[in-house]
Design a protein around this motif. Structure first.
Motif, mmCIF file in Angstrom:
data_model
loop_
_atom_site.group_PDB
_atom_site.id
_atom_site.type_symbol
_atom_site.label_atom_id
_atom_site.label_comp_id
_atom_site.label_asym_id
_atom_site.label_seq_id
_atom_site.Cartn_x
_atom_site.Cartn_y
_atom_site.Cartn_z
ATOM 1 N N VAL A 114 -26.489 31.284 2.452
ATOM 2 C CA VAL A 114 -26.102 30.989 1.074
ATOM 3 C C VAL A 114 -26.925 31.784 0.063
ATOM 4 O O VAL A 114 -26.916 31.492 -1.130
ATOM 5 N N TRP A 117 -25.360 33.064 -3.240
ATOM 6 C CA TRP A 117 -25.232 32.138 -4.358
ATOM 7 C C TRP A 117 -26.488 32.172 -5.227
ATOM 8 O O TRP A 117 -26.404 32.112 -6.449
ATOM 9 N N SER A 161 -25.664 29.060 -14.042
ATOM 10 C CA SER A 161 -26.523 29.332 -12.879
ATOM 11 C C SER A 161 -26.796 28.052 -12.098
ATOM 12 O O SER A 161 -26.880 28.074 -10.864
ATOM 13 N N MET A 163 -24.695 25.546 -11.750
ATOM 14 C CA MET A 163 -23.485 25.308 -10.959
ATOM 15 C C MET A 163 -23.455 26.214 -9.732
ATOM 16 O O MET A 163 -23.058 25.784 -8.647
ATOM 17 N N LEU A 164 -23.878 27.461 -9.897
ATOM 18 C CA LEU A 164 -23.910 28.375 -8.762
ATOM 19 C C LEU A 164 -24.918 27.926 -7.701
ATOM 20 O O LEU A 164 -24.736 28.205 -6.516
ATOM 21 N N VAL A 166 -25.610 24.695 -7.061
ATOM 22 C CA VAL A 166 -25.128 23.449 -6.467
ATOM 23 C C VAL A 166 -23.963 23.698 -5.510
ATOM 24 O O VAL A 166 -23.768 22.935 -4.560
ATOM 25 N N ILE A 167 -23.217 24.753 -5.712
ATOM 26 C CA ILE A 167 -22.053 25.033 -4.864
ATOM 27 C C ILE A 167 -22.422 25.103 -3.376
ATOM 28 O O ILE A 167 -21.738 24.496 -2.548
ATOM 29 N N PRO A 168 -23.497 25.818 -2.953
ATOM 30 C CA PRO A 168 -23.811 25.835 -1.519
ATOM 31 C C PRO A 168 -24.173 24.453 -0.973
ATOM 32 O O PRO A 168 -23.871 24.142 0.183
ATOM 33 N N MET A 170 -22.911 21.603 -2.113
ATOM 34 C CA MET A 170 -21.643 20.875 -2.014
ATOM 35 C C MET A 170 -20.825 21.344 -0.814
ATOM 36 O O MET A 170 -20.075 20.559 -0.223
ATOM 37 N N ASN A 171 -20.936 22.614 -0.447
ATOM 38 C CA ASN A 171 -20.175 23.156 0.683
ATOM 39 C C ASN A 171 -20.759 22.761 2.032
ATOM 40 O O ASN A 171 -20.077 22.865 3.050
ATOM 41 N N TRP A 176 -24.420 17.333 1.610
ATOM 42 C CA TRP A 176 -23.737 16.704 0.473
ATOM 43 C C TRP A 176 -23.572 15.198 0.701
ATOM 44 O O TRP A 176 -23.778 14.405 -0.215
#
Length: 185
Positions: A114, A117, A161, A163-164, A166-168, A170-171, A176
């Motif tokens: 990740v 990200w 930034s 949000m970018l 947190v995305i990994p 959440m994935n 998560w």
């Protein structure tokens, strides 16, 4: 027949002859007198109309406080970028620190997978700060109110930034779910 003109008496020189128009144009206009701060009666008595005062630098606002606040906000933003950007590149360590802070017993399944990200998040911070500084500088040079530009730029760049980052998390379904369990109960 009478010599009476059926037309109403002119108020604004509509019926003036060319000679009367030229004579009137040679005199200063009452509006010029009013703009210069002289009464129209002074113009009617052919007194000289003083020139309008030139704008002085004292009449223009200096916006010293705006400049100081803008520079302080840009400095704080630069410090934030210099501290945060290197840490964001390593998303695995970032996520582990986040989990420890929140008391979550989890970790990312692929912390090295990740990394892109984190690089994207750090890039948003760096490019956002550079763009914000450039727009602020241009606004300061134009003499406009500027303090809000670094404030809005900082908020937007940090949200994007964040949000970018947190995305990994959440994935990664296991991380998560552990985070949701800890936060909800």
């Amino acid at each position: 027949m009478s010599d009476v003109d059926p037309r109403p008496r002119p108020q604004y020189g509509e019926y003036a002859t060319p000679e009367e128009q030229r004579a009137r144009i040679a005199r200063p206009d009452a509006t010029d007198a009013l703009e210069a701060g002289v009464s129209p009666e002074a113009v009617a008595s052919d007194h000289a109309v003083p020139a309008a005062p030139a704008a002085t630098s004292a009449a223009r606002p200096t916006r010293t406080a705006d400049r100081i606040i803008t520079v302080i906000l840009l400095g704080y933003g630069l410090l934030t970028v210099l501290v945060s950007a290197p840490q964001m590149i390593d998303v695995g360590t970032f996520a582990q620190t986040l989990f420890q802070t929140l008391g979550v017993d989890a970790q990312l399944a692929e912390p090295e997978g990740v990394r892109a990200w984190g690089i994207a998040g750090a890039s948003v911070l760096v490019i956002g700060w550079l763009l914000t500084a450039w727009v602020s500088w241009r606004s300061l040079r134009a003499g406009r109110l500027t303090w809000w530009i670094p404030l809005v730029g900082g908020i937007v760049c940090n949200l994007v930034s964040g949000m970018l980052m947190v995305i990994p998390i959440m994935n990664d379904s296991a991380a998560w779910e552990a985070l949701q369990r800890t936060v909800s109960g």
